[in-house]
Design a protein around this motif. Sequence first.
Motif, mmCIF file in Angstrom:
data_model
loop_
_atom_site.group_PDB
_atom_site.id
_atom_site.type_symbol
_atom_site.label_atom_id
_atom_site.label_comp_id
_atom_site.label_asym_id
_atom_site.label_seq_id
_atom_site.Cartn_x
_atom_site.Cartn_y
_atom_site.Cartn_z
ATOM 1 N N ALA A 93 60.294 -43.232 -2.833
ATOM 2 C CA ALA A 93 61.510 -43.828 -3.379
ATOM 3 C C ALA A 93 62.482 -42.678 -3.598
ATOM 4 C CB ALA A 93 61.218 -44.536 -4.699
ATOM 5 N N TYR A 94 63.765 -42.940 -3.354
ATOM 6 C CA TYR A 94 64.742 -41.860 -3.524
ATOM 7 C C TYR A 94 66.006 -42.355 -4.209
ATOM 8 C CZ TYR A 94 67.428 -43.633 0.451
ATOM 9 O OH TYR A 94 68.176 -44.417 1.284
ATOM 10 N N CYS A 95 66.658 -41.411 -4.840
ATOM 11 C CA CYS A 95 68.010 -41.582 -5.332
ATOM 12 C C CYS A 95 68.748 -40.320 -4.916
ATOM 13 C CB CYS A 95 68.049 -41.761 -6.854
ATOM 14 S SG CYS A 95 69.733 -41.907 -7.492
ATOM 15 N N ASP A 96 69.640 -40.475 -3.955
ATOM 16 C CA ASP A 96 70.415 -39.348 -3.428
ATOM 17 C C ASP A 96 71.834 -39.414 -3.976
ATOM 18 O OD1 ASP A 96 68.250 -38.578 -1.900
ATOM 19 O OD2 ASP A 96 69.098 -39.270 0.008
ATOM 20 N N VAL A 97 72.301 -38.305 -4.501
ATOM 21 C CA VAL A 97 73.681 -38.203 -4.958
ATOM 22 C C VAL A 97 74.376 -37.205 -4.038
ATOM 23 C CG1 VAL A 97 75.220 -37.671 -6.877
ATOM 24 C CG2 VAL A 97 72.962 -38.690 -7.338
ATOM 25 N N TRP A 98 75.307 -37.710 -3.248
ATOM 26 C CA TRP A 98 76.027 -36.902 -2.267
ATOM 27 C C TRP A 98 77.431 -36.588 -2.755
ATOM 28 C CZ3 TRP A 98 74.195 -34.664 1.996
ATOM 29 C CH2 TRP A 98 73.000 -35.149 2.539
ATOM 30 N N ARG A 99 77.848 -35.339 -2.561
ATOM 31 C CA ARG A 99 79.241 -34.954 -2.763
ATOM 32 C C ARG A 99 79.848 -34.718 -1.388
ATOM 33 N NH1 ARG A 99 82.058 -30.373 -2.724
ATOM 34 N NH2 ARG A 99 80.196 -29.056 -2.709
ATOM 35 N N PHE A 100 80.988 -35.323 -1.142
ATOM 36 C CA PHE A 100 81.690 -35.199 0.127
ATOM 37 C C PHE A 100 82.859 -34.241 -0.012
ATOM 38 C CE2 PHE A 100 79.228 -38.881 0.799
ATOM 39 C CZ PHE A 100 79.134 -39.087 2.155
ATOM 40 N N LYS A 101 83.141 -33.544 1.073
ATOM 41 C CA LYS A 101 84.290 -32.642 1.128
ATOM 42 C C LYS A 101 84.933 -32.800 2.495
ATOM 43 C CE LYS A 101 85.590 -27.789 0.887
ATOM 44 N NZ LYS A 101 85.097 -26.420 0.828
ATOM 45 N N ASP A 102 86.189 -33.149 2.521
ATOM 46 C CA ASP A 102 86.933 -33.305 3.765
ATOM 47 C C ASP A 102 86.225 -34.223 4.757
ATOM 48 O OD1 ASP A 102 88.899 -31.539 2.793
ATOM 49 O OD2 ASP A 102 87.772 -29.797 3.528
ATOM 50 N N GLY A 103 85.657 -35.314 4.255
ATOM 51 C CA GLY A 103 85.023 -36.302 5.118
ATOM 52 C C GLY A 103 83.643 -35.942 5.622
ATOM 53 N N LYS A 104 83.034 -34.909 5.031
ATOM 54 C CA LYS A 104 81.684 -34.515 5.442
ATOM 55 C C LYS A 104 80.788 -34.394 4.211
ATOM 56 C CE LYS A 104 82.595 -32.502 9.837
ATOM 57 N NZ LYS A 104 81.879 -31.814 10.870
ATOM 58 N N MET A 105 79.482 -34.486 4.457
ATOM 59 C CA MET A 105 78.494 -34.392 3.380
ATOM 60 C C MET A 105 78.292 -32.918 3.033
ATOM 61 S SD MET A 105 75.918 -37.452 4.633
ATOM 62 C CE MET A 105 75.311 -36.495 5.998
ATOM 63 N N ALA A 106 78.711 -32.541 1.829
ATOM 64 C CA ALA A 106 78.717 -31.134 1.432
ATOM 65 C C ALA A 106 77.544 -30.764 0.530
ATOM 66 C CB ALA A 106 80.031 -30.797 0.722
ATOM 67 N N GLU A 107 77.120 -31.703 -0.316
ATOM 68 C CA GLU A 107 76.063 -31.357 -1.271
ATOM 69 C C GLU A 107 75.228 -32.583 -1.595
ATOM 70 O OE1 GLU A 107 75.566 -29.577 -5.803
ATOM 71 O OE2 GLU A 107 77.562 -29.762 -4.915
ATOM 72 N N LEU A 108 73.928 -32.371 -1.649
ATOM 73 C CA LEU A 108 72.966 -33.437 -1.968
ATOM 74 C C LEU A 108 72.140 -33.023 -3.169
ATOM 75 C CD1 LEU A 108 71.154 -35.968 -1.423
ATOM 76 C CD2 LEU A 108 69.863 -34.501 0.161
ATOM 77 N N LYS A 109 72.030 -33.926 -4.114
ATOM 78 C CA LYS A 109 71.031 -33.817 -5.185
ATOM 79 C C LYS A 109 70.087 -34.980 -4.944
ATOM 80 C CE LYS A 109 73.885 -31.500 -8.561
ATOM 81 N NZ LYS A 109 74.527 -31.546 -9.861
ATOM 82 N N ALA A 110 68.854 -34.657 -4.543
ATOM 83 C CA ALA A 110 67.888 -35.680 -4.153
ATOM 84 C C ALA A 110 66.773 -35.774 -5.191
ATOM 85 C CB ALA A 110 67.291 -35.354 -2.790
ATOM 86 N N TYR A 111 66.566 -36.975 -5.675
ATOM 87 C CA TYR A 111 65.478 -37.278 -6.595
ATOM 88 C C TYR A 111 64.497 -38.138 -5.804
ATOM 89 C CZ TYR A 111 69.034 -35.763 -9.906
ATOM 90 O OH TYR A 111 69.987 -35.034 -10.568
ATOM 91 N N VAL A 112 63.345 -37.569 -5.480
ATOM 92 C CA VAL A 112 62.405 -38.223 -4.577
ATOM 93 C C VAL A 112 61.036 -38.299 -5.245
ATOM 94 C CG1 VAL A 112 61.370 -38.149 -2.274
ATOM 95 C CG2 VAL A 112 63.672 -37.224 -2.626
ATOM 96 N N VAL A 113 60.422 -39.488 -5.177
ATOM 97 C CA VAL A 113 59.111 -39.708 -5.791
ATOM 98 C C VAL A 113 58.209 -40.396 -4.769
ATOM 99 C CG1 VAL A 113 57.852 -40.844 -7.660
ATOM 100 C CG2 VAL A 113 60.154 -39.955 -8.072
ATOM 101 N N LYS A 114 57.009 -39.881 -4.592
ATOM 102 C CA LYS A 114 56.029 -40.507 -3.713
ATOM 103 C C LYS A 114 55.568 -41.812 -4.360
ATOM 104 C CE LYS A 114 51.620 -39.506 -1.484
ATOM 105 N NZ LYS A 114 50.554 -38.502 -1.354
#
Length: 115
Positions: A93-114
């Motif tokens: 299961a995941y919860c991904d928090v993406w930050r975009f910059k100029d229309g591209k994916m710049a940063e991911l904070k991924a919370y992932v649990v098996k």
Amino acid sequence: MMHTDNKSILEKANAAVSAGDNEGYLAYCTEDTLWNFMGDQILEGKEAVRAYMKQTYIEPKFSTECMIAEGDFVTAIGHISLKDAEGHMTDYAYCDVWRFKDGKMAELKAYVVKI
């Protein structure tokens, strides 16, 4: 850029990786993209992400329950299944928090649990 544009970009990127097109996915990332798997590891730059994907994203299966967009951020909640080197599938299961910059994916904070 509208929030729906960032959601659309993430949906297209996820579709590419689900189809086994890692390079297509990486086209949506900034060169200095940063992936932080919270409490586990940090990948800095597109080359580090490329190497990680080659090793880890073996026949990935995504399902997204919802995406929430606000400003430069998109949060995606869902499940991913990955095949390991021995051919066994593992579900997360995941919860991904993406930050975009100029229309591209710049940063991911991924919370992932098996699961």
